[in-house]
Motif scaffolding. Structure first.
Motif, PDB file in Angstrom:
ATOM      1  N   ASP A 181       0.919  -1.191   0.035  1.00  0.00           N
ATOM      2  CA  ASP A 181       0.037  -0.091   0.067  1.00  0.00           C
ATOM      3  C   ASP A 181       0.885   1.099   0.090  1.00  0.00           C
ATOM      4  OD1 ASP A 181      -1.651   2.355   0.640  1.00  0.00           O
ATOM      5  OD2 ASP A 181      -2.850   1.001   2.032  1.00  0.00           O
ATOM      6  N   PRO A 182       1.302   2.104  -0.942  1.00  0.00           N
ATOM      7  CA  PRO A 182       2.044   2.966  -1.413  1.00  0.00           C
ATOM      8  C   PRO A 182       1.666   4.154  -0.321  1.00  0.00           C
ATOM      9  CG  PRO A 182       1.638   2.265  -3.527  1.00  0.00           C
ATOM     10  CD  PRO A 182       0.479   1.425  -2.536  1.00  0.00           C
ATOM     11  N   ARG A 183       0.518   4.550  -0.016  1.00  0.00           N
ATOM     12  CA  ARG A 183       0.282   5.698   0.769  1.00  0.00           C
ATOM     13  C   ARG A 183       0.452   5.285   2.169  1.00  0.00           C
ATOM     14  NH1 ARG A 183      -0.191  10.267  -1.490  1.00  0.00           N
ATOM     15  NH2 ARG A 183      -1.350  10.123  -3.354  1.00  0.00           N
ATOM     16  N   VAL A 216       5.211   7.582  -3.101  1.00  0.00           N
ATOM     17  CA  VAL A 216       3.901   6.711  -3.641  1.00  0.00           C
ATOM     18  C   VAL A 216       4.259   6.411  -5.014  1.00  0.00           C
ATOM     19  CG1 VAL A 216       1.556   7.197  -3.974  1.00  0.00           C
ATOM     20  CG2 VAL A 216       2.507   7.911  -2.010  1.00  0.00           C
ATOM     21  N   ALA A 217       4.482   7.306  -5.847  1.00  0.00           N
ATOM     22  CA  ALA A 217       4.601   7.317  -7.576  1.00  0.00           C
ATOM     23  C   ALA A 217       5.493   6.175  -7.470  1.00  0.00           C
ATOM     24  CB  ALA A 217       4.997   8.341  -8.093  1.00  0.00           C
ATOM     25  N   PHE A 218       6.790   5.966  -6.891  1.00  0.00           N
ATOM     26  CA  PHE A 218       7.861   5.228  -7.126  1.00  0.00           C
ATOM     27  C   PHE A 218       7.212   3.645  -6.668  1.00  0.00           C
ATOM     28  CE2 PHE A 218      11.001   2.202  -4.988  1.00  0.00           C
ATOM     29  CZ  PHE A 218      11.761   2.215  -6.199  1.00  0.00           C
ATOM     30  N   LEU A 219       6.791   3.630  -5.622  1.00  0.00           N
ATOM     31  CA  LEU A 219       5.795   2.311  -4.966  1.00  0.00           C
ATOM     32  C   LEU A 219       4.788   1.786  -5.895  1.00  0.00           C
ATOM     33  CD1 LEU A 219       6.316   2.960  -1.037  1.00  0.00           C
ATOM     34  CD2 LEU A 219       7.792   1.416  -2.587  1.00  0.00           C
ATOM     35  N   THR A 220       4.064   2.391  -6.328  1.00  0.00           N
ATOM     36  CA  THR A 220       2.840   2.293  -7.125  1.00  0.00           C
ATOM     37  C   THR A 220       3.482   1.493  -8.250  1.00  0.00           C
ATOM     38  OG1 THR A 220       1.639   4.181  -6.385  1.00  0.00           O
ATOM     39  CG2 THR A 220       0.884   2.975  -8.524  1.00  0.00           C
ATOM     40  N   ARG A 221       4.442   2.261  -9.000  1.00  0.00           N
ATOM     41  CA  ARG A 221       4.998   1.630 -10.254  1.00  0.00           C
ATOM     42  C   ARG A 221       5.876   0.465  -9.877  1.00  0.00           C
ATOM     43  NH1 ARG A 221       8.366   5.585 -10.823  1.00  0.00           N
ATOM     44  NH2 ARG A 221      10.481   4.643 -10.543  1.00  0.00           N
ATOM     45  N   LYS A 222       6.566   0.417  -9.010  1.00  0.00           N
ATOM     46  CA  LYS A 222       7.471  -0.899  -8.457  1.00  0.00           C
ATOM     47  C   LYS A 222       6.415  -1.984  -8.279  1.00  0.00           C
ATOM     48  CE  LYS A 222       9.845  -2.698  -4.421  1.00  0.00           C
ATOM     49  NZ  LYS A 222      11.179  -3.464  -5.010  1.00  0.00           N
ATOM     50  N   TRP A 223       5.362  -1.969  -7.478  1.00  0.00           N
ATOM     51  CA  TRP A 223       4.528  -3.083  -7.152  1.00  0.00           C
ATOM     52  C   TRP A 223       3.362  -3.282  -8.390  1.00  0.00           C
ATOM     53  CZ3 TRP A 223       4.247  -0.682  -2.056  1.00  0.00           C
ATOM     54  CH2 TRP A 223       5.166  -1.198  -1.108  1.00  0.00           C
ATOM     55  N   ALA A 224       3.462  -2.718  -9.447  1.00  0.00           N
ATOM     56  CA  ALA A 224       2.744  -2.719 -10.639  1.00  0.00           C
ATOM     57  C   ALA A 224       3.252  -4.003 -11.560  1.00  0.00           C
ATOM     58  CB  ALA A 224       2.597  -1.464 -11.478  1.00  0.00           C
ATOM     59  N   GLY A 225       4.896  -3.740 -11.501  1.00  0.00           N
ATOM     60  CA  GLY A 225       5.468  -4.727 -11.959  1.00  0.00           C
ATOM     61  C   GLY A 225       6.159  -6.004 -11.351  1.00  0.00           C
ATOM     62  N   PHE A 283      18.089  -7.574   3.048  1.00  0.00           N
ATOM     63  CA  PHE A 283      16.698  -8.060   2.871  1.00  0.00           C
ATOM     64  C   PHE A 283      16.592  -8.853   1.585  1.00  0.00           C
ATOM     65  CE2 PHE A 283      17.435  -4.248   0.344  1.00  0.00           C
ATOM     66  CZ  PHE A 283      16.900  -4.612  -1.033  1.00  0.00           C
ATOM     67  N   ALA A 284      15.824  -9.759   1.344  1.00  0.00           N
ATOM     68  CA  ALA A 284      15.349 -10.181   0.168  1.00  0.00           C
ATOM     69  C   ALA A 284      14.055 -10.396  -0.119  1.00  0.00           C
ATOM     70  CB  ALA A 284      15.939 -11.851   0.143  1.00  0.00           C
ATOM     71  N   TYR A 285      13.737 -10.215  -1.344  1.00  0.00           N
ATOM     72  CA  TYR A 285      12.188 -10.348  -1.786  1.00  0.00           C
ATOM     73  C   TYR A 285      11.980 -11.078  -2.963  1.00  0.00           C
ATOM     74  CZ  TYR A 285      12.552  -6.576  -4.911  1.00  0.00           C
ATOM     75  OH  TYR A 285      13.080  -5.415  -6.024  1.00  0.00           O
ATOM     76  N   GLU A 286      10.867 -11.818  -3.059  1.00  0.00           N
ATOM     77  CA  GLU A 286      10.643 -12.713  -4.244  1.00  0.00           C
ATOM     78  C   GLU A 286       9.507 -11.923  -5.113  1.00  0.00           C
ATOM     79  OE1 GLU A 286      12.270 -17.132  -2.721  1.00  0.00           O
ATOM     80  OE2 GLU A 286       9.816 -16.491  -3.081  1.00  0.00           O
ATOM     81  N   SER A 287       9.306 -12.067  -6.459  1.00  0.00           N
ATOM     82  CA  SER A 287       8.180 -11.505  -7.070  1.00  0.00           C
ATOM     83  C   SER A 287       8.272 -12.017  -8.469  1.00  0.00           C
ATOM     84  CB  SER A 287       8.110  -9.948  -7.143  1.00  0.00           C
ATOM     85  OG  SER A 287       9.319  -9.491  -7.551  1.00  0.00           O
ATOM     86  N   HIS A 288       7.312 -11.884  -9.095  1.00  0.00           N
ATOM     87  CA  HIS A 288       7.487 -12.405 -10.815  1.00  0.00           C
ATOM     88  C   HIS A 288       6.839 -11.102 -11.575  1.00  0.00           C
ATOM     89  CE1 HIS A 288       2.934 -13.079 -11.369  1.00  0.00           C
ATOM     90  NE2 HIS A 288       2.945 -13.598 -10.382  1.00  0.00           N
ATOM     91  N   ASP A 289       7.397 -11.225 -12.888  1.00  0.00           N
ATOM     92  CA  ASP A 289       6.820 -10.106 -13.712  1.00  0.00           C
ATOM     93  C   ASP A 289       5.404 -10.620 -14.564  1.00  0.00           C
ATOM     94  OD1 ASP A 289       7.723 -12.023 -15.679  1.00  0.00           O
ATOM     95  OD2 ASP A 289       9.741 -11.126 -15.855  1.00  0.00           O
ATOM     96  N   ALA A 290       5.178  -9.670 -15.472  1.00  0.00           N
ATOM     97  CA  ALA A 290       4.157 -10.165 -15.981  1.00  0.00           C
ATOM     98  C   ALA A 290       4.235 -11.372 -17.069  1.00  0.00           C
ATOM     99  CB  ALA A 290       3.635  -8.836 -16.964  1.00  0.00           C
ATOM    100  N   ALA A 291       5.205 -11.731 -17.438  1.00  0.00           N
ATOM    101  CA  ALA A 291       5.428 -13.078 -18.207  1.00  0.00           C
ATOM    102  C   ALA A 291       5.373 -14.067 -17.258  1.00  0.00           C
ATOM    103  CB  ALA A 291       6.814 -12.779 -18.903  1.00  0.00           C
ATOM    104  N   GLY A 292       5.518 -14.093 -15.882  1.00  0.00           N
ATOM    105  CA  GLY A 292       5.515 -15.303 -15.009  1.00  0.00           C
ATOM    106  C   GLY A 292       7.002 -15.609 -14.587  1.00  0.00           C
ATOM    107  N   GLN A 293       7.920 -14.842 -14.966  1.00  0.00           N
ATOM    108  CA  GLN A 293       9.293 -15.029 -14.496  1.00  0.00           C
ATOM    109  C   GLN A 293       9.597 -14.606 -13.114  1.00  0.00           C
ATOM    110  OE1 GLN A 293      12.393 -16.518 -15.675  1.00  0.00           O
ATOM    111  NE2 GLN A 293      12.706 -16.367 -13.552  1.00  0.00           N
TER     112      GLN A 293
END
Length: 156
Positions: free
Chosen positions: A31-33, A59-68, A90-100
């Motif tokens: 939640d960027p806000r 807020v703009a940075f985090l919104t863009r970050k978590w959209a991808g 830290f470490a985080y895991e996520s995937h992109d729109a292609a599923g990678q």
């Protein structure tokens, strides 16, 4: 100062650990806000190659970050602290729109004002593409469960 975010500096081991877990919980909310409220109005960041100043840019940075960075899950761990400064890994895991899937590792250096708001955040981050079967962060989206292994427990 009208805004504050305990615990306040100077930090002890207990309060620095609380501050780190609070930051992790906030970022895992995606939640960027909400996240931006932990930073001073004029907070300055260096995140990889980007420079961000102030809550609206946060807020703009985090919104863009978590959209991808989809299905984002983060673990932070206290590395060191003194006075009004904290260092984390830290470490985080996520995937992109292609599923990678990716695991991103890094270090952050934080500085806080007397109200407990972060005024400076410097993040250095490296990314590693991983197979979905190599994921280690499997809790439901949101706060990491208290019994989930830490970075040290996972040998990351």
């Amino acid at each position: 100062m009208s805004e504050s975010r305990p615990p306040f500096p100077p930090f002890t081991l207990e309060t620095a650990t609380q501050k780190v877990r609070g930051a992790e919980d906030g970022w895992n909310s995606r939640d960027p806000r909400k996240v931006s409220l932990a930073y001073s109005e004029d907070s300055r960041w260096r995140n990889r190659h980007e420079f961000v100043t102030g809550r609206e840019q946060i807020v703009a940075f985090l919104t863009r970050k978590w959209a991808g960075e989809l299905e984002y899950r983060l673990i932070k761990e206290l590395w060191a602290f003194t006075g009004n400064r904290i260092a984390v890994r830290f470490a985080y895991e996520s995937h992109d729109a292609a599923g990678q899937w990716h695991r991103s590792y890094g270090n952050e250096n934080w500085e806080f004002n007397e109200a407990g708001l972060m005024t400076y955040r410097h993040a250095s981050i490296n990314d590693l593409a991983i197979a979905e079967t190599d994921r280690l962060f499997h809790w439901p989206q949101g706060r990491r469960p208290d019994d989930h292994p830490s970075l040290s427990d996972l040998a990351l």
